[in-house]
Scaffold this active site. Structure first.
Site, PDB file in Angstrom:
ATOM      1  N   GLY A 215       0.809  -1.199   0.000  1.00  0.00           N
ATOM      2  CA  GLY A 215       0.000   0.000   0.000  1.00  0.00           C
ATOM      3  C   GLY A 215       0.851   1.261   0.000  1.00  0.00           C
ATOM      4  CB  SER A 216       0.116   4.641   1.254  1.00  0.00           C
ATOM      5  OG  SER A 216      -1.006   4.847   0.414  1.00  0.00           O
ATOM      6  CB  THR A 217       4.344   1.454   3.648  1.00  0.00           C
ATOM      7  OG1 THR A 217       4.107   0.199   2.991  1.00  0.00           O
ATOM      8  CG2 THR A 217       3.407   1.587   4.842  1.00  0.00           C
ATOM      9  CG  ASP A 464      -3.708   6.392   1.601  1.00  0.00           C
ATOM     10  OD1 ASP A 464      -3.908   7.256   0.733  1.00  0.00           O
ATOM     11  OD2 ASP A 464      -3.477   5.206   1.333  1.00  0.00           O
TER      12      ASP A 464
END
Length: 485
Positions: A215-217, A464
């Site tokens: 994901g957004s990491t 997020d």
């Protein structure tokens, strides 16, 4: 009469030669095959005829051995078995060994020739060495904080010392007690069947053997690639990023969970996790630079060992622009282990240098004499040191002003990045909550710990920021424990 004696003597000599030839065939030619024959129990009897060496955490053994008086005499015991199972693995008379019990089996079982007092000593005396010790890099307080933070939910935590690569915590939940697999009784077989059939997969080491969409990491990697490639030169300059963003070559529109993402600066987009900005940024950076930066962080490396083998994290090297856009925000086929994402965070904290993660500090004899040590080793330079400094600044903004406020530690500098990873058919699965971070004590010259947390069943929102709600508090607890002397 003399002729008959000569014939008898010759015949006896032939019999003796045949006997010697057969003995040589059995003891030399066929020895390996006979040793490996499942019907030959002598090896197992000898193997379990003495206590197994211990695995040590913070100066204390987390394993032991119990004398049962049975033919396979000594059974393995574990202290806080579920807590340390992802580190120790199990040692079973029936089902073999896993993780450190497997990777360091020669030391623990006493068969490593380096344990002998003199070279070739065991070959001459046929003696068996006492099992040696395996001293781990795990910090018990950090391990306990990670385990308590997950609280039995499906998930994992990996924590690394950025400057050395030492693994300070390695937790996977739900877990199990490895002692249930020690011995040869019916209960061991029942436990094996139960553990393997469980839908929760308690024996799966999610920290190093399970890959997830990050994901957004993953935007940490995308930002590093864009800055190194010169696609972005000013963190605060506006980008040309429409909202929504139409994936190249498609009619699919990508949107955001937060406001203010239209033409947002990299700093703002990172702080509030704007998908549209990072998807377009990945396309603008290009597949070659994106794949190269991912590789430098450790993606697509199938040979990583700690010393147990680690599942390879994936970033596709052949994609169209729409797929690249999704990959740049940690979706499509991008997948990572929690250990890999801890390495990403550690690289930012360590000036861009990725250190090889390791779990064993040293091995010793039973009396404590050092057999071998593990030194710090650099794997790659993931990004320019100047880029790492910019990412540290942006990750600090996330914790101080953005989506990662739940990871803030009074008196320490903390950087982080939240993430929510969608998965399943049409993204119907409960999103995974992610948080990656690092922390530096106020009086320290460099960050002391980098952490990655993933929670599978966090019941997270699809925004997020959910990683900040579910995973960030766990990371905070681990970092606080790691920062204490």
């Amino acid at each position: 009469m003399t002729r008959y004696i000569r014939h008898a003597a010759a015949f006896c000599a032939l019999l003796l030669i045949a006997l010697l030839v057969n003995a040589t065939r059995v003891q030399v030619v066929q020895s390996d095959a006979l040793d490996d024959n499942p019907a030959n129990r002598r090896g197992a009897i000898v193997r379990f005829d003495q206590p197994r060496g211990d695995i040590v955490v913070d100066g204390r053994a987390v394993t032991g051995s119990k004398d049962t008086g049975e033919q396979l005499r000594y059974e393995r015991t574990y202290k806080n078995g579920p807590l340390y199972a992802p580190v120790t693995g199990f040692a079973s008379q029936v089902y073999g060994t896993t993780f450190l019990e497997n990777a360091e089996d020669d030391i623990l079982s006493g068969t490593d020739p380096m344990l002998a007092p003199l070279p070739l000593w065991n070959d001459i005396t046929r003696a068996q060495n006492p099992g040696g010790k395996v001293v781990t890099t795990i910090k018990s307080a950090a391990q306990q904080a990670a385990y308590a933070g997950l609280g039995g939910k499906k998930g994992a935590v990996a924590a690394i010392e950025p400057s050395t690569g030492k693994i300070l915590a390695l937790v996977s939940t739900p877990s199990y007690d490895p002692e249930r697999l020690s011995g040869t009784s019916k209960s061991v077989a029942d436990s094996w069947a139960e553990l393997n059939s469980s839908a929760a997969k308690p024996m799966l080491n999610r920290a190093i053997r399970q890959t997830y969409p990050p994901g957004s990491t993953f935007k940490v990697v995308t930002a590093a690639a864009a800055l190194d490639a010169g696609v972005v030169t000013d963190l605060d300059a506006a980008t040309r990023s429409p909202n929504p963003y139409t994936l190249p070559g498609t009619s699919t529109q990508l949107t955001n969970e937060v406001d203010g993402c239209t033409n947002a600066s990299l700093r703002y987009a990172f702080q509030w996790s704007c998908n549209t900005v990072f998807a377009k940024l990945g396309v603008d950076t290009g597949l070659s630079d994106m794949a190269g930066t991912a590789r430098n962080f450790g993606f697509n490396d199938s040979g990583l060992k700690i010393p147990s083998s680690v599942a390879a994290s994936n970033f596709d090297t052949s994609m169209d622009k729409a797929q690249l856009a999704l990959s740049a925000i940690g979706q499509y086929d991008t997948r990572a282990t929690p250990l890999q994402m801890a390495m990403v965070s550690a690289a930012v904290a360590n000036g861009g240098s990725v250190k090889s993660p390791y779990l064993v500090d040293r091995t010793t004899t039973r009396d404590g004499d050092v057999v071998d040590t593990t030194g710090t080793k650099s794997l790659r330079q993931a990004m320019n040191p100047a880029t790492a400094m910019q990412l540290r600044e942006m990750m600090t903004d996330v914790v101080e002003e953005g989506t990662g406020k739940n990871a803030a530690i009074p008196g320490a500098t903390v950087g982080g990045k939240t993430g929510t990873a969608q998965h399943g058919i049409d993204n119907s699965g409960t999103p995974y909550a992610w948080f990656v971070s690092w922390a530096q004590a106020a009086d320290a010259g460099e960050p002391a710990v980098a952490v990655a947390v993933v929670v599978e069943d966090a019941s997270a929102d699809r925004g997020d920021i959910s990683g900040g709600g579910s995973a960030a508090p766990i990371a905070k607890a681990v970092m606080e424990a790691a920062l204490k002397p």
